[in-house]
Design a protein around this motif. Structure first.
Motif, PDB file in Angstrom:
ATOM      1  N   TRP A  31       0.759  -1.167   0.128  1.00 13.40           N
ATOM      2  CA  TRP A  31       0.221   0.120   0.014  1.00 13.40           C
ATOM      3  C   TRP A  31       0.723   1.176   0.003  1.00 13.40           C
ATOM      4  O   TRP A  31       0.589   2.193  -0.880  1.00 13.40           O
ATOM      5  N   ASP A  32       1.964   1.300   0.912  1.00 15.08           N
ATOM      6  CA  ASP A  32       2.758   2.315   0.988  1.00 15.08           C
ATOM      7  C   ASP A  32       3.586   2.461  -0.203  1.00 15.08           C
ATOM      8  O   ASP A  32       3.807   3.574  -0.716  1.00 15.08           O
ATOM      9  N   LYS A  33       4.031   1.466  -1.032  1.00 11.80           N
ATOM     10  CA  LYS A  33       4.699   1.654  -2.247  1.00 11.80           C
ATOM     11  C   LYS A  33       3.784   2.195  -3.253  1.00 11.80           C
ATOM     12  O   LYS A  33       4.376   3.010  -4.363  1.00 11.80           O
ATOM     13  N   LEU A  34       2.336   1.840  -3.201  1.00  9.88           N
ATOM     14  CA  LEU A  34       1.573   2.413  -4.164  1.00  9.88           C
ATOM     15  C   LEU A  34       0.934   3.971  -4.095  1.00  9.88           C
ATOM     16  O   LEU A  34       0.089   4.207  -4.749  1.00  9.88           O
ATOM     17  N   GLY A  35       1.562   4.394  -2.896  1.00  6.70           N
ATOM     18  CA  GLY A  35       1.247   5.697  -2.797  1.00  6.70           C
ATOM     19  C   GLY A  35       0.366   5.884  -1.609  1.00  6.70           C
ATOM     20  O   GLY A  35      -0.110   6.942  -1.084  1.00  6.70           O
TER      21      GLY A  35
ATOM     22  N   THR B 204      -3.508   8.238  -0.634  1.00  4.80           N
ATOM     23  CA  THR B 204      -3.466   9.229  -1.682  1.00  4.80           C
ATOM     24  C   THR B 204      -3.117   8.510  -2.944  1.00  4.80           C
ATOM     25  O   THR B 204      -3.110   9.129  -4.084  1.00  4.80           O
ATOM     26  N   GLY B 205      -2.690   7.343  -3.031  1.00  2.20           N
ATOM     27  CA  GLY B 205      -2.241   6.690  -4.313  1.00  2.20           C
ATOM     28  C   GLY B 205      -3.400   6.049  -5.050  1.00  2.20           C
ATOM     29  O   GLY B 205      -4.753   6.325  -4.608  1.00  2.20           O
ATOM     30  N   ASP B 206      -2.916   5.000  -5.865  1.00  6.72           N
ATOM     31  CA  ASP B 206      -4.051   4.468  -6.697  1.00  6.72           C
ATOM     32  C   ASP B 206      -5.271   3.546  -5.747  1.00  6.72           C
ATOM     33  O   ASP B 206      -6.299   3.686  -6.235  1.00  6.72           O
TER      34      ASP B 206
ATOM     35  N   LEU C 197      -1.267  -2.682 -11.464  1.00  5.79           N
ATOM     36  CA  LEU C 197      -0.273  -2.156 -10.287  1.00  5.79           C
ATOM     37  C   LEU C 197       0.594  -3.175  -9.541  1.00  5.79           C
ATOM     38  O   LEU C 197       1.600  -2.657  -9.192  1.00  5.79           O
TER      39      LEU C 197
ATOM     40  N   GLN D 208       4.463  -2.973 -10.048  1.00  5.10           N
ATOM     41  CA  GLN D 208       5.171  -2.015  -9.305  1.00  5.10           C
ATOM     42  C   GLN D 208       5.449  -2.781  -8.004  1.00  5.10           C
ATOM     43  O   GLN D 208       6.471  -1.903  -7.248  1.00  5.10           O
TER      44      GLN D 208
END
Length: 694
Positions: free
Chosen positions: A345-349, A352-354, A394, A397
């Motif tokens: 989750w943190d890696k994907l922003g 405020t991410g996707d 996703l 990533q």
């Protein structure tokens, strides 16, 4: 005679002399006792010490002026008011004078009773800087109130005060304070006339302006204790005017070295490894529902902060090895994200991410852990260490992403609730007590069904000879998949296909199989059998009789007849294969196809308009729900009938005993979840042991 009298006088004199000595001793003791002063009391000690300090300052003619009332208890000590100031006293600090702007500042922060400064340890006096005055206090972090004509009275304490002293105090490079400390997350800063000093409560590091001053502070020992750290965390959260509000009791131990402090609006948890951190509201409720600081999340490592989403979100990280966090939003409540889920989750922003905000706690199926987010989902296979995502683009990533605490325990899917968030399977006595009325209701329904069966077997037995099923006009194809799909979908979604929202394997069947019906044939679990319409009614001529479209069948167990009543059929009869398996099917070939804007009822009854079962409820998990009060003559609960997706009138709260959860209209999963019990309102659902679904 004379000689005898002489002897008597001699004996009496000797007796009197023998008594005189002890009497004199007793008299002396009494005199000493009567002359001794009364024993001292804390009030008398305080009065004596305060009076001595007042006399030393000049008494009535000194700067304090005359007394304004008597000595009074305040906080852990005593005080006395004077025309020009006050004197405060404790046995540990002694009696000390305060006046003017420094006294005003002290009292604005709560004084000796409600501030975290403690009692004064010196009389107010001149500071090192020209024209300055100061008073030091007894709190463990060595606070001082420092006053100058240009900058007023300012509090300097803790690490900032230690650095200020190390750099020479008010007469050296930093000068005098121009403002009070300011908290920016974990960093506390304070401005001086010659620069600024900042202290990170977590990294224990100083930064300064000008930067070169920080070199002089390298290795500076900053005393730390639970009380000072908790006080600093509370000040950073706004103090008495912030969300925590007033203290609620004293500090208490947690584990071997932790400390907790409760407040009206939340709690502060402290450990030497994590420091002191604030947790409030629904984040606190979620945290404590899984064990709090003694659970597998550990102590918080930072105070609750803004999660970065509009209009509101809250965020707290914790100390466990898999780096868990609790993230709260108004729509989805407080959710735990940890381990592989948090790393991805943190890696994907993050929020405020996707993927957006988390919708519910992670679940585990074998080796695969899955968590749902507002914008998709993440799955992690523990055996292969591979991620899959929805949307699938996703996934690339996350290749090679390191998962913290891969072997740490995973968070259970705990439901937030006012009953401390227990699992549905951890049944309590309240849950068992809540089942009593439900079991009684089920027993009454089963008894009624059995009595109806016996009555109808006696009256209609001649029609159940095993041959009556042939040639009755039923062609076996009336409820094929096409027709069934048009009329038996979820009541709030004409396109519902029986699958849950998650990416789990199909949990519900669509079409006739959803009710145990084989395509093209009659099944005792069909909606018609569950509604009690499995057999034809015959008139006296032996011809099939059709009930009125607005009447329901009522069977009198004591009579050989069937009555009709102008009420709708309540489809809350429990499934009973033995009772219904040998009934004739009803021929519904002539029924019109139901419209998509309505939910079909049993045979012959008109569809209910969608507006009667799908009100305009507010969206959002915690939005207010306004439900029209039902007829008081009705019961508080009702078993689900043949269509577990259609709410009976006045019963909009659906519950599922398999999960122990309940749903309200508008909640995620409401339309897709079959009900086993319908309740009038949430209060009755909670009373009967159910918890609000995530």
């Amino acid at each position: 005679m004379t000689r005898q009298r002489t002897r008597l006088r001699t004996a009496a004199g000797r007796a009197l002399l023998g008594l005189a000595a002890p009497m004199m001793v007793v008299a002396g003791v009494l005199a000493m006792v009567l002359a001794a002063p009364a024993s001292a009391t804390p009030e008398s000690d305080a009065d004596a010490a305060i009076s001595a300090a007042w006399d030393d300052a000049g008494g009535d003619t000194g700067p304090l002026g005359g007394k304004d009332g008597d000595v009074y208890a305040v906080g852990a000590g005593f005080g006395q008011n004077f025309a020009g100031g006050k004197i405060f006293f404790t046995p540990q600090t002694g009696a000390h004078i305060m006046a003017g702007a420094i006294l005003d500042k002290y009292q604005s922060l709560g004084g000796p009773a409600d501030s975290d400064l403690g009692f004064p340890t010196i009389d107010e006096g001149p500071g090192r800087a020209p024209g300055s005055r100061n008073t030091t206090f007894s709190a463990a972090d060595n606070p001082v109130i420092f006053w100058t004509p240009d900058n007023g009275a300012r509090v300097v304490r803790g690490a900032i005060n230690a650095a200020w002293d190390k750099l020479g105090g008010s007469a050296a490079v930093l000068g005098v304070p121009t403002g009070d400390e300011i908290s920016r997350g974990e960093v506390i800063s304070q401005q001086f006339t010659g620069g600024e000093v900042s202290w990170n409560r977590k990294t224990k590091a100083f930064t300064t302006t000008p930067p070169e001053l920080a070199d002089q502070l390298a290795g500076l020992e900053v005393p730390s204790d639970a009380t000072s750290e908790i006080a600093a965390a509370r000040r950073a959260a706004g103090g008495a005017l912030g969300p925590l509000g007033a203290p609620d009791g004293g500090q208490y131990a947690i584990g071997s070295d932790g400390v907790g402090q409760n407040y009206a609006g939340g709690k502060i948890f402290y450990s030497p490894a994590t420091g002191a951190d604030v947790v409030t509201g629904q984040v606190l409720a979620k945290y404590e529902s899984v064990g709090g600081p003694t659970g597998d999340l550990g102590f918080p490592t930072a105070s609750e902060s803004d999660g970065g989403l509009a209009p509101a979100s809250r965020f707290v990280p914790f100390a466990a090895a898999d780096k868990p966090v609790i993230f709260w939003t108004p729509d989805f409540g407080a959710v735990i994200v940890r381990g592989a889920m948090n790393a991805a989750w943190d890696k994907l922003g993050g929020a405020t991410g996707d993927l957006g905000a988390p919708k519910s706690d992670q679940t585990q199926n074998g080796d695969v852990i899955t968590q749902q987010f507002n914008g998709g989902s993440i799955s992690w296979d523990q055996s292969t260490h591979k991620f899959t995502t929805e949307p699938a683009n996703l996934q690339s990533q996350l290749a090679g992403l390191e998962v913290p605490g891969a072997d740490a325990p995973k968070a259970p899917a705990a439901e937030p609730s006012s009953t401390a968030g227990k699992k549905w399977y951890a049944w309590s006595w309240w849950w068992l007590l809540g089942l009593i009325p439900l079991l009684a209701l089920v027993g009454l329904i089963i008894t009624a069904v059995l009595r109806n069966r016996r009555s109808r077997d006696d009256h209609f037995g001649e029609h159940y000879d095993g041959e009556h099923h042939e040639g009755d006009g039923y062609d076996g194809d009336r409820y094929g998949e096409d027709e069934y799909a048009a009329g038996y979908r979820g009541p709030h979604d004409s396109g519902f296909d029986g699958r849950a929202e998650s990416h789990e394997p199909d949990e519900y069947e669509s079409g006739p199989a959803a009710f145990g019906q084989e395509p093209g044939g009659y099944s005792p679990q069909s909606p018609w059998a569950l509604a009690g319409l499995g057999a034809e009614e015959h008139d006296e001529a032996g011809e099939p009789a059709q009930p009125d479209a607005h009447e329901s069948l009522e069977f009198d167990s004591d009579a050989d007849s069937v009555d009709t009543a102008p009420t709708r059929i309540q489809s809350d009869v429990p499934e009973d294969d033995d009772d219904l398996s040998d009934r004739d099917e009803v021929d519904h070939d002539d029924e019109p196809e139901p419209e998509t804007a309505a939910v079909p009822l049993v045979a012959g009854l008109p569809p209910i308009p969608r507006s009667t079962y799908e009100p305009d409820f507010p969206s959002g998990r915690h939005a207010a729900i306004h439900i029209e009060e039902p007829d008081p003559a009705n019961t508080s609960m009702r078993l689900a009938g043949s269509d577990p997706y259609r709410a009976p009138e006045g019963y909009l709260i659906k519950a599922h005993t398999g999960t122990g959860e309940y749903w309200t209209p508008g909640m995620p999963g409401y339309d897709q979840t079959p009900a086993e019990i319908w309740f009038v309102n949430e209060e009755f659902a909670v009373t009967n042991g159910f918890v609000r679904a995530n």
